[in-house]
Write a protein that holds these residues in place. Structure first.
Motif, mmCIF file in Angstrom:
data_model
loop_
_atom_site.group_PDB
_atom_site.id
_atom_site.type_symbol
_atom_site.label_atom_id
_atom_site.label_comp_id
_atom_site.label_asym_id
_atom_site.label_seq_id
_atom_site.Cartn_x
_atom_site.Cartn_y
_atom_site.Cartn_z
ATOM 1 N N GLY A 131 18.138 -2.320 -6.537
ATOM 2 C CA GLY A 131 17.708 -2.955 -5.425
ATOM 3 C C GLY A 131 16.262 -1.674 -5.644
ATOM 4 O O GLY A 131 16.388 -0.843 -5.579
ATOM 5 N N GLY A 132 15.348 -2.470 -4.802
ATOM 6 C CA GLY A 132 13.970 -1.500 -4.795
ATOM 7 C C GLY A 132 13.314 -1.001 -5.900
ATOM 8 O O GLY A 132 13.482 -2.129 -6.899
ATOM 9 N N TRP A 133 12.710 -0.043 -5.759
ATOM 10 C CA TRP A 133 11.098 0.056 -7.393
ATOM 11 C C TRP A 133 11.767 1.423 -7.209
ATOM 12 O O TRP A 133 12.272 2.356 -6.645
ATOM 13 N N LEU A 134 11.081 1.719 -8.892
ATOM 14 C CA LEU A 134 11.249 3.257 -9.433
ATOM 15 C C LEU A 134 9.329 3.864 -8.799
ATOM 16 O O LEU A 134 8.710 2.329 -9.640
ATOM 17 N N ILE A 135 9.221 4.911 -9.146
ATOM 18 C CA ILE A 135 7.504 5.151 -9.309
ATOM 19 C C ILE A 135 7.694 6.124 -9.911
ATOM 20 O O ILE A 135 8.138 7.065 -9.932
ATOM 21 N N ARG A 136 7.220 5.673 -11.368
ATOM 22 C CA ARG A 136 7.939 6.706 -11.964
ATOM 23 C C ARG A 136 6.325 6.681 -13.395
ATOM 24 O O ARG A 136 5.132 6.484 -13.582
ATOM 25 N N SER A 137 6.597 7.993 -13.778
ATOM 26 C CA SER A 137 5.456 8.968 -14.896
ATOM 27 C C SER A 137 6.302 8.874 -15.857
ATOM 28 O O SER A 137 7.881 8.657 -16.747
ATOM 29 N N ASP A 138 5.504 8.190 -17.633
ATOM 30 C CA ASP A 138 5.322 7.944 -18.259
ATOM 31 C C ASP A 138 5.849 9.061 -19.276
ATOM 32 O O ASP A 138 6.667 9.174 -20.122
ATOM 33 N N SER B 91 12.208 1.739 -1.868
ATOM 34 C CA SER B 91 12.990 0.561 -1.477
ATOM 35 C C SER B 91 11.929 -0.805 -0.954
ATOM 36 O O SER B 91 10.856 -0.277 -0.831
ATOM 37 N N ASP B 92 12.316 -2.421 -1.147
ATOM 38 C CA ASP B 92 11.412 -3.190 -0.972
ATOM 39 C C ASP B 92 10.613 -2.602 0.441
ATOM 40 O O ASP B 92 9.181 -3.189 0.510
ATOM 41 N N GLU B 93 11.335 -2.554 1.050
ATOM 42 C CA GLU B 93 10.211 -2.550 2.280
ATOM 43 C C GLU B 93 8.926 -1.643 2.415
ATOM 44 O O GLU B 93 7.928 -1.504 2.971
ATOM 45 N N GLY B 94 8.886 -0.326 1.578
ATOM 46 C CA GLY B 94 8.193 1.044 1.850
ATOM 47 C C GLY B 94 7.596 0.367 0.439
ATOM 48 O O GLY B 94 5.970 1.184 0.576
ATOM 49 N N ARG C 46 5.805 -2.256 0.466
ATOM 50 C CA ARG C 46 5.096 -2.631 0.902
ATOM 51 C C ARG C 46 3.633 -1.833 2.535
ATOM 52 O O ARG C 46 2.867 -2.595 2.452
ATOM 53 N N GLY C 47 4.328 -0.897 2.113
ATOM 54 C CA GLY C 47 3.991 0.147 2.428
ATOM 55 C C GLY C 47 2.527 0.772 1.841
ATOM 56 O O GLY C 47 1.500 2.021 2.665
ATOM 57 N N VAL C 48 3.235 0.844 0.290
ATOM 58 C CA VAL C 48 2.405 1.433 -0.536
ATOM 59 C C VAL C 48 0.724 0.580 -0.505
ATOM 60 O O VAL C 48 0.875 0.070 -1.038
ATOM 61 N N ASP C 49 -0.316 1.914 -0.646
ATOM 62 C CA ASP C 49 -1.645 0.996 -0.569
ATOM 63 C C ASP C 49 -1.416 1.654 -2.345
ATOM 64 O O ASP C 49 -2.011 2.338 -3.160
ATOM 65 N N ILE C 50 -2.032 -0.170 -2.960
ATOM 66 C CA ILE C 50 -2.058 -0.479 -4.282
ATOM 67 C C ILE C 50 -3.550 -0.376 -4.739
ATOM 68 O O ILE C 50 -4.231 -1.232 -4.247
ATOM 69 N N VAL C 51 -4.449 1.058 -5.243
ATOM 70 C CA VAL C 51 -5.360 0.316 -5.642
ATOM 71 C C VAL C 51 -6.437 -1.018 -6.530
ATOM 72 O O VAL C 51 -7.086 -1.727 -6.389
ATOM 73 N N GLY C 52 -5.381 -0.935 -7.449
ATOM 74 C CA GLY C 52 -5.434 -1.861 -8.577
ATOM 75 C C GLY C 52 -4.201 -1.753 -9.558
ATOM 76 O O GLY C 52 -4.069 -0.848 -9.547
ATOM 77 N N ARG C 53 -4.520 -2.861 -10.805
ATOM 78 C CA ARG C 53 -3.212 -2.844 -11.650
ATOM 79 C C ARG C 53 -4.695 -1.954 -13.123
ATOM 80 O O ARG C 53 -5.573 -2.381 -13.259
#
Length: 228
Positions: free
Chosen positions: A188-195, A208-211, A213-220
């Motif tokens: 559940g949720g996500w991992l913000i990962r470095s390669d 978390s899934d809620e968290g 949604r609060g992340v400001d994603i500039v782009g892919r």
């Protein structure tokens, strides 16, 4: 037809230019050892300014050197001496800000200055819309070997929804732009990962899934000198 690696295209361009490596180095403003590394493939990335300088020095197309797409020769790409048309090329705006492959690169503010030209037909084949794209530069090595320090990347600023396995430009809580991969956690949720495999220095950051949604994603990130 066999696909050529970038260093093989560079070697071909230098060989057919009839110039020695020392001459190429002088015209590109680099040391001869740098040209040797370009040719033998011991470096994974080139600064855009070096790539364009090499294209000018050899008469080959910078776009072909980078991607093997389109005509080899600049004169062929320029329609017999005419400058590239805006009908054929899109100038993608360039952020002055760097994105960090590390703990965050502080940008007091982000401006758009200059840009890089990409062939419209290549962008179309990649499914990318020029108006949605921005150029930025990587800082640091937490995503090595995917991204190296100083490497140019192309951001699709319309792609701001989290996607499993994709790399994004994010703004951290301090407003610093970072480049990280988003991984869907099976728990559940996500991992913000470095390669980078060194997880002691670059650990995964669960969110978390809620968290998320609060992340400001500039782009892919959709390109780094090659498709991602």
């Amino acid at each position: 037809m066999c696909v050529m690696e970038r260093h093989e295209r560079i070697a071909r361009a230098i060989q057919l230019s009839g110039k020695k490596k020392g001459e190429i180095a002088t015209e590109c403003g680099v040391k001869p050892s740098a040209v040797t590394q370009w040719v033998d493939g011991s470096v994974k990335s080139m600064k855009p300014e070096n790539l364009f300088a090499l294209a000018k020095a050899t008469g080959f197309s910078a776009h072909w050197l980078a991607t093997e797409d389109g005509p080899e020769r600049q004169e062929e790409d320029d329609a017999a001496g005419n400058p590239p048309s805006s009908d054929d090329y899109a100038l993608i705006p360039q952020y002055t800000a760097k994105g960090s492959s590390g703990n965050g690169y502080l940008n007091d503010h982000v401006e758009i200055k200059g840009g890089l030209a990409f062939k419209r037909d290549w962008l179309c084949r990649m499914g990318l819309k020029p108006d949605n794209l921005r150029v930025a530069y990587n800082h640091g090595d937490s995503n090595w070997p995917t991204l190296t320090d100083g490497e140019v990347v192309l951001l699709d600023v319309a792609a701001v929804e989290p996607a499993n396995g994709k790399m994004f430009a994010l703004l951290d809580p301090d407003g610093e732009m970072i480049f990280k991969r988003l991984i869907r956690d099976i728990k559940g949720g996500w991992l913000i990962r470095s390669d980078n495999d060194n997880k002691t220095l670059y650990p995964d950051m669960p969110i978390s899934d809620e968290g998320i949604r609060g992340v400001d994603i500039v782009g892919r990130i959709v390109w780094r000198g090659g498709a991602m």
